[in-house]
Design an enzyme around this catalytic site. Structure first.
Site: not given
Length: 156
Positions: A106, A147, A150, A124, A52
């Protein structure tokens, strides 16, 4: 008595014949586990592997990353950035791995965005739902989680 063996199998299952008994069994194409009972639901892939690209924003769960100590971009700016990365990947102007390595917020950026194998419960909810819907090689549209935003590439 009707023959169920003519009806199509749910997605992810394959009908096989046992070499030792000659009996029909059913193979989950994702997990490679077999069963004697005819399945009535799509096969559960168990674990998947995805890469991702994450773009965080000021409202993210932790608005900092290996790239930026204090992320101040808005949600709209983060989404626009992610869409531009996706567009470059889809048009083959850049590879997913290169984009993830350079731009993902990330720590998986060090691995080209690779998250390794994971189950639904490890991610998640919105991320897991999208990751498990994708077919191998398929790239998601932007997905929002706590977060940030993505794009997900299903690899296994």
């Amino acid at each position: 008595m009707s023959n169920d063996n003519d009806a199509p199998l749910p997605e992810g299952w394959e009908m096989r014949t046992s070499r030792s008994t000659g009996m029909t069994y059913f193979l989950n194409m994702y997990t490679k586990k077999s069963q004697w009972e005819r399945p009535d639901a799509p096969a559960d892939p168990g674990d998947v592997r995805c890469s991702h690209i994450l773009v965080k924003h000021a409202e993210s769960r932790r608005p900092s990353s290996w790239r930026e100590e204090n992320i101040t971009r808005t949600k709209v700016e983060a989404l626009d950035l992610l869409k531009s990365y996706r567009k470059q990947i889809v048009s083959n102007d850049a590879s997913f791995t290169d984009m993830a390595t350079k731009y993902s917020d990330c720590s998986s950026a060090k691995r080209g965005g690779d998250l390794g194998m994971f189950s639904r419960s490890q991610m998640q909810q919105a991320f897991a739902e999208e990751a498990f819907k994708l077919k191998v090689g398929q790239l998601s549209k932007p997905v929002e989680t706590e977060s940030g935003y993505h794009i997900i590439l299903r690899t296994v």
